[in-house]
Write an enzyme that holds these catalytic residues in place. Structure first.
Site, mmCIF file in Angstrom:
data_model
loop_
_atom_site.group_PDB
_atom_site.id
_atom_site.type_symbol
_atom_site.label_atom_id
_atom_site.label_comp_id
_atom_site.label_asym_id
_atom_site.label_seq_id
_atom_site.Cartn_x
_atom_site.Cartn_y
_atom_site.Cartn_z
ATOM 1 N N ASP A 34 7.203 -1.588 6.339
ATOM 2 C CA ASP A 34 5.761 -1.755 6.477
ATOM 3 C C ASP A 34 5.121 -0.491 5.903
ATOM 4 O O ASP A 34 5.327 0.603 6.444
ATOM 5 C CB ASP A 34 5.431 -1.922 7.967
ATOM 6 C CG ASP A 34 3.947 -1.984 8.250
ATOM 7 O OD1 ASP A 34 3.132 -1.743 7.328
ATOM 8 O OD2 ASP A 34 3.592 -2.265 9.407
ATOM 9 N N GLY A 84 -3.327 -9.730 4.132
ATOM 10 C CA GLY A 84 -2.111 -9.121 3.619
ATOM 11 C C GLY A 84 -2.024 -7.624 3.884
ATOM 12 O O GLY A 84 -2.425 -7.132 4.948
ATOM 13 N N VAL A 85 -1.549 -6.895 2.877
ATOM 14 C CA VAL A 85 -1.314 -5.461 3.047
ATOM 15 C C VAL A 85 -2.643 -4.720 3.240
ATOM 16 O O VAL A 85 -2.715 -3.725 3.976
ATOM 17 C CB VAL A 85 -0.483 -4.916 1.861
ATOM 18 C CG1 VAL A 85 -1.250 -4.859 0.575
ATOM 19 C CG2 VAL A 85 0.109 -3.556 2.200
ATOM 20 N N ASP A 86 -3.692 -5.206 2.619
ATOM 21 C CA ASP A 86 -5.029 -4.614 2.753
ATOM 22 C C ASP A 86 -5.480 -4.629 4.214
ATOM 23 O O ASP A 86 -5.919 -3.604 4.763
ATOM 24 C CB ASP A 86 -5.991 -5.432 1.868
ATOM 25 C CG ASP A 86 -7.347 -4.783 1.688
ATOM 26 O OD1 ASP A 86 -7.501 -3.598 2.023
ATOM 27 O OD2 ASP A 86 -8.255 -5.479 1.178
ATOM 28 N N SER A 124 -0.539 -7.633 -6.141
ATOM 29 C CA SER A 124 -0.853 -8.973 -6.685
ATOM 30 C C SER A 124 0.213 -10.044 -6.414
ATOM 31 O O SER A 124 0.019 -11.190 -6.814
ATOM 32 C CB SER A 124 -1.118 -8.944 -8.209
ATOM 33 O OG SER A 124 -2.395 -8.438 -8.484
ATOM 34 N N GLY A 169 1.283 -11.257 -3.529
ATOM 35 C CA GLY A 169 1.100 -12.045 -2.304
ATOM 36 C C GLY A 169 0.082 -13.137 -2.548
ATOM 37 O O GLY A 169 0.314 -14.064 -3.334
HETATM 38 P P1 ADP Z 1 -2.425 -9.382 -3.236
HETATM 39 O O1 ADP Z 1 -3.734 -9.976 -2.825
HETATM 40 O O2 ADP Z 1 -2.592 -8.198 -4.185
HETATM 41 O O3 ADP Z 1 -1.445 -10.401 -3.718
HETATM 42 P P2 ADP Z 1 -1.090 -9.204 -0.614
HETATM 43 O O4 ADP Z 1 -1.402 -8.237 0.464
HETATM 44 O O5 ADP Z 1 -1.316 -10.644 -0.357
HETATM 45 O O6 ADP Z 1 -1.891 -8.672 -1.902
HETATM 46 O O7 ADP Z 1 0.426 -9.025 -1.069
HETATM 47 C C1 ADP Z 1 0.908 -7.947 -1.814
HETATM 48 C C2 ADP Z 1 2.306 -7.610 -1.364
HETATM 49 O O8 ADP Z 1 2.242 -6.856 -0.155
HETATM 50 C C3 ADP Z 1 3.192 -8.821 -1.053
HETATM 51 O O9 ADP Z 1 4.450 -8.598 -1.668
HETATM 52 C C4 ADP Z 1 3.311 -8.790 0.471
HETATM 53 O O10 ADP Z 1 4.565 -9.296 0.900
HETATM 54 C C5 ADP Z 1 3.219 -7.306 0.747
HETATM 55 N N1 ADP Z 1 2.814 -6.862 2.095
HETATM 56 C C6 ADP Z 1 2.049 -7.491 3.026
HETATM 57 N N2 ADP Z 1 1.909 -6.706 4.114
HETATM 58 C C7 ADP Z 1 2.594 -5.551 3.863
HETATM 59 C C8 ADP Z 1 2.839 -4.353 4.582
HETATM 60 N N3 ADP Z 1 2.347 -4.144 5.822
HETATM 61 N N4 ADP Z 1 3.599 -3.376 4.003
HETATM 62 C C9 ADP Z 1 4.107 -3.550 2.764
HETATM 63 N N5 ADP Z 1 3.907 -4.649 2.020
HETATM 64 C C10 ADP Z 1 3.159 -5.649 2.568
#
Ligand code: ADP
Length: 169
Positions: A7, A29-31, A115, A117
């Protein structure tokens, strides 16, 4: 450059990269995970930045995170590949590396898989771009690709090995 499965909000690196959206006001997501972990002061700082264009990057503090800084970059939404997606994703990595390199307090930098996810970019294609751009633009930095599954990390490990062999040749 190395790849881990973790994470990204928990990493004790100098800076993490956020796969943000253009408003910089948080999202899924990660944001979303980064905003939750960093706390409301991050949103307050982001509000002052006036958003961010696709392929660009902006720097904030890390607030409640172990990381001291966050590089926010906006990846392209995948529309099939004919819309400049490759170049925009390359620009995210390049601009993030340049911004981090310009800040002397940043020596270690961790990227999520931008990008890949919700934005739907094909994973291996994105990973090849990430490795190529970070190899070219991170002289001074130690870069980690922080994957969110073992499967993703395996893709990176294999591509990093290939990259290492090419560089050694
Ligand atoms: P995007 O809109 O740019 O596609 P996402 O957040 O949906 O962004 O996904 C981008 C990547 O981050 C994906 O590979 C997802 O699995 C990953 N991700 C989601 N949460 C976390 C986290 N807490 N730490 C690391 N990677 C994450």
């Amino acid at each position: 450059m190395n790849a881990i499965c973790d994470d990204i909000t928990t990493l004790s690196v100098d800076a993490i990269v956020n796969a943000a959206n253009a408003s910089l006001m948080g999202g899924g997501g990660v944001d979303g995970a980064i905003h939750r972990a960093a706390g409301p002061r991050l949103l307050h700082e982001c509000r002052l930045l006036g958003g961010c264009k696709t392929g660009e990057a902006k720097l904030t503090g890390g607030h409640g995170l172990p990381a001291r800084f966050i590089v926010h970059t906006v990846g392209p939404v995948w529309h099939g590949g004919g819309d400049g997606e490759d170049e925009l994703l390359a620009s995210c990595y390049r601009k993030s590396c340049e911004l981090a390199s310009a800040q002397p307090a940043i020596r270690t930098l961790a990227f999520p898989c931008i990008s890949t996810g919700i934005y739907g970019f094909p994973f291996e294609r994105a990973a090849r771009i990430a490795i190529r751009e970070c190899a070219a633009h991170t002289d001074r930095l130690i870069t980690t690709f922080c994957c969110f599954s073992e499967r993703d990390r395996n893709v990176y490990s294999q591509l990093l090995e290939e990259h290492g062999r090419r560089v050694a040749d």
